[in-house]
Design an enzyme around this catalytic site. Structure first.
Site, mmCIF file in Angstrom:
data_model
loop_
_atom_site.group_PDB
_atom_site.id
_atom_site.type_symbol
_atom_site.label_atom_id
_atom_site.label_comp_id
_atom_site.label_asym_id
_atom_site.label_seq_id
_atom_site.Cartn_x
_atom_site.Cartn_y
_atom_site.Cartn_z
ATOM 1 N N ILE A 95 0.838 -1.197 0.000
ATOM 2 C CA ILE A 95 0.000 0.000 0.000
ATOM 3 C C ILE A 95 0.875 1.250 0.000
ATOM 4 O O ILE A 95 1.798 1.378 0.798
ATOM 5 C CB ILE A 95 -0.930 0.000 1.233
ATOM 6 C CG1 ILE A 95 -1.878 -1.206 1.150
ATOM 7 C CG2 ILE A 95 -1.715 1.312 1.326
ATOM 8 C CD1 ILE A 95 -2.631 -1.491 2.427
ATOM 9 N N CYS A 96 0.552 2.159 -0.914
ATOM 10 C CA CYS A 96 1.272 3.422 -1.048
ATOM 11 C C CYS A 96 0.447 4.498 -0.340
ATOM 12 O O CYS A 96 -0.582 4.926 -0.852
ATOM 13 C CB CYS A 96 1.432 3.733 -2.529
ATOM 14 S SG CYS A 96 2.274 5.267 -2.851
ATOM 15 N N LEU A 97 0.887 4.875 0.851
ATOM 16 C CA LEU A 97 0.156 5.835 1.679
ATOM 17 C C LEU A 97 1.198 6.671 2.412
ATOM 18 O O LEU A 97 2.126 6.111 2.990
ATOM 19 C CB LEU A 97 -0.737 5.055 2.653
ATOM 20 C CG LEU A 97 -1.624 5.809 3.637
ATOM 21 C CD1 LEU A 97 -2.648 6.675 2.907
ATOM 22 C CD2 LEU A 97 -2.347 4.831 4.557
#
Length: 169
Positions: A94-96
């Site tokens: 996940i890119c957060l």
């Protein structure tokens, strides 16, 4: 082997979670099948799709892996491989921003904040930081096609207990 700081912090996170966590969310350490001991460095979680969004009705499996450098370094947070979302790499990573050491990670961020952040991200993709070209392009070119893919994703991770999933033994 985990550092004392990571172990202490994760034990505290677990205690806090048991006392107070958002409805429908699950977060618990992996259990070693041989010893029955909890592995605080690897957690299995479930995030419900937010009500009144296209993601409602889904229960999304998320894994968290903490390094010995936690909490000074963020955990690796993953959805299943191939998950369809503009901010989820094909590997499931996940890119957060709050999970990025160079961007928004702070050692004070809790497991609960991470999971709520991932839930928010589902319905509010960050188009300035795409990790999945297919999902990003679909969202940009056709909201309708994007919604169809989201609905398919929700169907795949439908909350157990839906009337149409009754299994009689």
């Amino acid at each position: 082997i985990m550092s004392n700081l990571a172990a202490t912090r994760l034990a505290q996170e677990r205690k806090n979670w048991r006392k107070d966590h958002p409805h429908g969310f699950v977060a618990k350490p992996d259990v070693d099948k041989k010893t029955g001991e909890a592995n605080l460095m690897k957690w299995q979680c479930t995030i419900p799709g937010k009500q009144n969004t296209s993601w409602e009705g889904g229960e999304f499996p998320v894994s968290m892996e903490f390094s010995k450098d936690y909490p000074s370094k963020p955990p690796r947070v993953m959805l299943p491989k191939g998950f369809f979302h503009p901010n989820v790499y094909p590997t499931g990573l996940i890119c957060l921003s709050i999970l990025n050491e160079e961007k928004g990670w702070k050692p004070s961020i809790s497991v609960k904040q991470i999971l709520v952040g991932v839930q928010d991200l589902l319905d509010n993709p960050n188009n300035s930081d795409p990790a999945n070209q297919e999902a990003y392009q679909t969202l940009k070119s056709s909201k309708v096609k994007y919604q169809e893919r989201v609905i398919a994703e929700v169907r795949q991770y439908k909350a157990v207990g839906g009337d149409d999933d009754v299994i009689v033994m």
